[in-house]
Design a protein around this motif. Structure first.
Motif, PDB file in Angstrom:
ATOM      1  N   ASN A 152      26.816  28.903 105.742  1.00  0.00           N
ATOM      2  CA  ASN A 152      27.835  28.140 104.762  1.00  0.00           C
ATOM      3  C   ASN A 152      28.758  27.227 105.566  1.00  0.00           C
ATOM      4  O   ASN A 152      28.888  27.173 106.782  1.00  0.00           O
ATOM      5  N   LYS A 153      29.314  26.549 104.695  1.00  0.00           N
ATOM      6  CA  LYS A 153      30.559  25.421 105.174  1.00  0.00           C
ATOM      7  C   LYS A 153      30.071  24.381 105.934  1.00  0.00           C
ATOM      8  O   LYS A 153      30.549  23.750 106.827  1.00  0.00           O
ATOM      9  N   ILE A 154      28.700  23.896 105.649  1.00  0.00           N
ATOM     10  CA  ILE A 154      28.251  22.682 106.183  1.00  0.00           C
ATOM     11  C   ILE A 154      29.036  21.369 105.716  1.00  0.00           C
ATOM     12  O   ILE A 154      28.851  20.399 106.476  1.00  0.00           O
ATOM     13  N   ASP A 155      29.742  21.605 104.976  1.00  0.00           N
ATOM     14  CA  ASP A 155      30.873  20.481 104.653  1.00  0.00           C
ATOM     15  C   ASP A 155      31.771  20.055 105.681  1.00  0.00           C
ATOM     16  O   ASP A 155      32.426  19.098 105.844  1.00  0.00           O
ATOM     17  N   LEU A 156      32.245  21.023 106.365  1.00  0.00           N
ATOM     18  CA  LEU A 156      33.107  20.907 107.792  1.00  0.00           C
ATOM     19  C   LEU A 156      32.423  20.437 108.943  1.00  0.00           C
ATOM     20  O   LEU A 156      33.110  20.003 109.768  1.00  0.00           O
ATOM     21  N   LEU A 157      31.056  20.314 108.822  1.00  0.00           N
ATOM     22  CA  LEU A 157      30.582  19.579 110.078  1.00  0.00           C
ATOM     23  C   LEU A 157      30.344  18.154 110.152  1.00  0.00           C
ATOM     24  O   LEU A 157      30.027  17.774 109.092  1.00  0.00           O
ATOM     25  N   ASP A 158      30.943  17.523 111.112  1.00  0.00           N
ATOM     26  CA  ASP A 158      30.660  15.796 111.242  1.00  0.00           C
ATOM     27  C   ASP A 158      29.248  15.696 111.640  1.00  0.00           C
ATOM     28  O   ASP A 158      28.979  14.505 110.991  1.00  0.00           O
ATOM     29  N   ASN A 159      28.724  16.257 112.520  1.00  0.00           N
ATOM     30  CA  ASN A 159      27.388  16.016 113.168  1.00  0.00           C
ATOM     31  C   ASN A 159      26.476  16.958 112.369  1.00  0.00           C
ATOM     32  O   ASN A 159      26.497  18.288 112.602  1.00  0.00           O
ATOM     33  N   LYS A 160      25.672  16.516 111.514  1.00  0.00           N
ATOM     34  CA  LYS A 160      24.918  17.344 110.853  1.00  0.00           C
ATOM     35  C   LYS A 160      23.675  18.021 111.555  1.00  0.00           C
ATOM     36  O   LYS A 160      23.219  18.967 111.323  1.00  0.00           O
ATOM     37  N   ASP A 218      24.087  19.596 114.293  1.00  0.00           N
ATOM     38  CA  ASP A 218      24.730  20.751 114.560  1.00  0.00           C
ATOM     39  C   ASP A 218      24.184  22.145 113.699  1.00  0.00           C
ATOM     40  O   ASP A 218      23.914  23.098 114.225  1.00  0.00           O
ATOM     41  N   VAL A 219      23.578  21.671 112.614  1.00  0.00           N
ATOM     42  CA  VAL A 219      23.321  22.602 111.554  1.00  0.00           C
ATOM     43  C   VAL A 219      21.920  23.153 112.314  1.00  0.00           C
ATOM     44  O   VAL A 219      21.701  24.249 112.238  1.00  0.00           O
ATOM     45  N   ILE A 220      21.113  22.143 112.758  1.00  0.00           N
ATOM     46  CA  ILE A 220      19.793  22.385 113.347  1.00  0.00           C
ATOM     47  C   ILE A 220      19.969  23.437 114.373  1.00  0.00           C
ATOM     48  O   ILE A 220      19.293  24.531 114.648  1.00  0.00           O
ATOM     49  N   ALA A 221      21.120  23.275 115.243  1.00  0.00           N
ATOM     50  CA  ALA A 221      21.321  24.113 116.455  1.00  0.00           C
ATOM     51  C   ALA A 221      21.852  25.267 116.157  1.00  0.00           C
ATOM     52  O   ALA A 221      21.063  26.409 116.843  1.00  0.00           O
ATOM     53  N   LYS A 222      22.417  25.657 115.110  1.00  0.00           N
ATOM     54  CA  LYS A 222      23.056  26.700 114.824  1.00  0.00           C
ATOM     55  C   LYS A 222      21.769  27.537 114.143  1.00  0.00           C
ATOM     56  O   LYS A 222      21.764  28.742 114.231  1.00  0.00           O
ATOM     57  N   LEU A 223      20.986  27.036 113.189  1.00  0.00           N
ATOM     58  CA  LEU A 223      19.911  27.624 112.742  1.00  0.00           C
ATOM     59  C   LEU A 223      18.985  28.221 113.603  1.00  0.00           C
ATOM     60  O   LEU A 223      18.555  29.388 113.665  1.00  0.00           O
ATOM     61  N   ALA A 224      18.642  27.291 114.886  1.00  0.00           N
ATOM     62  CA  ALA A 224      17.852  27.889 115.939  1.00  0.00           C
ATOM     63  C   ALA A 224      18.376  29.077 116.424  1.00  0.00           C
ATOM     64  O   ALA A 224      17.923  29.951 116.670  1.00  0.00           O
ATOM     65  N   GLU A 225      19.980  29.097 116.598  1.00  0.00           N
ATOM     66  CA  GLU A 225      20.565  30.216 117.383  1.00  0.00           C
ATOM     67  C   GLU A 225      20.401  31.558 116.724  1.00  0.00           C
ATOM     68  O   GLU A 225      20.006  32.534 117.134  1.00  0.00           O
ATOM     69  N   TYR A 226      20.574  31.477 115.467  1.00  0.00           N
ATOM     70  CA  TYR A 226      20.424  32.553 114.364  1.00  0.00           C
ATOM     71  C   TYR A 226      18.977  32.968 114.257  1.00  0.00           C
ATOM     72  O   TYR A 226      18.710  34.198 114.447  1.00  0.00           O
ATOM     73  N   SER A 227      17.975  32.068 114.244  1.00  0.00           N
ATOM     74  CA  SER A 227      16.760  32.302 114.016  1.00  0.00           C
ATOM     75  C   SER A 227      15.856  32.996 115.292  1.00  0.00           C
ATOM     76  O   SER A 227      15.024  33.756 115.242  1.00  0.00           O
TER      77      SER A 227
END
Ligand SMILES: Nc1nc2c(ncn2[C@@H]2O[C@H](COP(=O)(O)OP(=O)(O)OP(=O)(O)O)[C@@H](O)[C@H]2O)c(=O)[nH]1
Length: 298
Positions: free
Chosen positions: A120-128, A130-139
């Motif tokens: 959640n809160k991807i609206d707060l990320l400047d660099n999209k 970062d989403v991929i990196a976070k997803l990888a961390e959780y996965s």
């Protein structure tokens, strides 16, 4: 043919669980504020769309138990994540993965429920990216059935979550009437709305030692024949000094809380509301079992 699916929304405090529940069910059910640990009780939202009934459980944020109330909250989380069809793990993409989140994720292992990771809160990320990196961390921590980046406030990705839930619904009865969106007694919802307004209006001087009970409830007609709901509520706090803050100068804070709550109550219950709020001190209520039961929090 009718279908149903039971879904728990779990995750760290402030991840946006209550906001998601409200957005999916489309009604204001769970209290939302920017202070962590707003949600105290297991709140169920029910949504019936076509042949499928979605039953949602909202859980208090995971955190270390510091007092008896916290212990109850942590137990509620553990009870709620067993025996449901799907778990939505709400994460805040702007935060580092916490130890509490790790232990929550570890508790999914060996369970039967499929888990969706909702970042959640991807609206707060400047660099999209970062989403991929976070997803990888959780996965790396768990084999999630689905991973979905979302922003509840921008209504981004929520349709994907609904589609996944719809696909995972199983043939079965509707347990609630189709027009019902929560199994919470009206009084609990009223108290939640008032408590939310208190938390929003008060600053951090009065932290989480605020509970609300509904003392009296009655419907009547005014002179013009319009229905009015009379609600008398008590806001409990832990210290005499807090009472002063909640009442405010010349009663201004209490008036503001009351006005905000009344507007939401009228909106929710679709009836004119006359709200009276009182403030009482119950010292250390968060550590007293009997009172916790009294407030319906255990
Ligand atoms: N920027 C942004 N803020 C969000 C989003 N979703 C929720 N929030 C905010 O995050 C804060 C916490 O939201 P809640 O829904 O109360 O979080 P919660 O996980 O239920 O919190 P607890 O009840 O403490 O466990 C609120 O201020 C929300 O408005 C989002 O997608 N983007």
């Amino acid at each position: 043919m009718t279908k149903n699916i039971f879904v728990t929304i779990a995750g760290r405090a402030n991840a946006g669980k209550s906001s998601l529940l409200n957005a999916l069910v489309g009604e204001k059910i769970a209290a939302v504020s920017d202070k962590p640990q707003t949600t105290r009780t297991k709140i169920t939202g029910v949504l019936t769309k076509g042949e499928t009934q979605f039953v949602f459980m909202d859980t208090p944020g995971m955190h270390k138990a510091k007092n008896k109330l916290s212990e109850h909250m942590v137990n509620t989380v553990n009870e709620t994540i067993t025996g449901v069809d799907m778990i939505i793990l709400m994460c805040d993409c702007t935060k580092k993965i916490s130890d509490n989140e790790k232990s929550l994720i570890a508790s999914f292992k060996g369970g039967k429920s499929k888990v969706i990771l909702a970042l959640n809160k991807i609206d707060l990320l400047d660099n999209k990216e970062d989403v991929i990196a976070k997803l990888a961390e959780y996965s790396a921590l768990y084999d999630f059935a689905e991973v979905v980046p979302i922003s509840v406030v921008q209504n981004d990705g929520l349709d994907i979550i609904m589609d996944i839930l719809e696909k995972n619904a199983a043939e079965g009865p509707h347990f609630f009437p189709d027009d019902k969106f929560t199994d919470q007694p009206e009084k609990v919802i009223m108290a939640e709305i008032i408590r939310e307004k208190a938390l929003r209006n008060l600053n951090d001087e009065v932290p989480h030692g605020v509970a609300v009970t509904i003392e009296q409830l009655g419907e009547r007609e005014d002179r013009s024949g319009e229905a009015i709901l009379d609600i008398t509520a008590t806001i409990f706090c832990e210290r005499e000094s807090h009472k002063g803050i909640i009442i405010g100068k010349g009663g201004s804070m209490l008036r503001k809380i009351g006005q905000d709550a009344r507007a939401d109550l009228e909106d929710f219950f679709q009836i004119k509301v006359n709200l009276q709020c009182w403030v009482k001190v119950k010292e250390g209520w968060r550590n007293r079992e009997g009172m916790i039961k009294n407030f319906g929090l255990s």
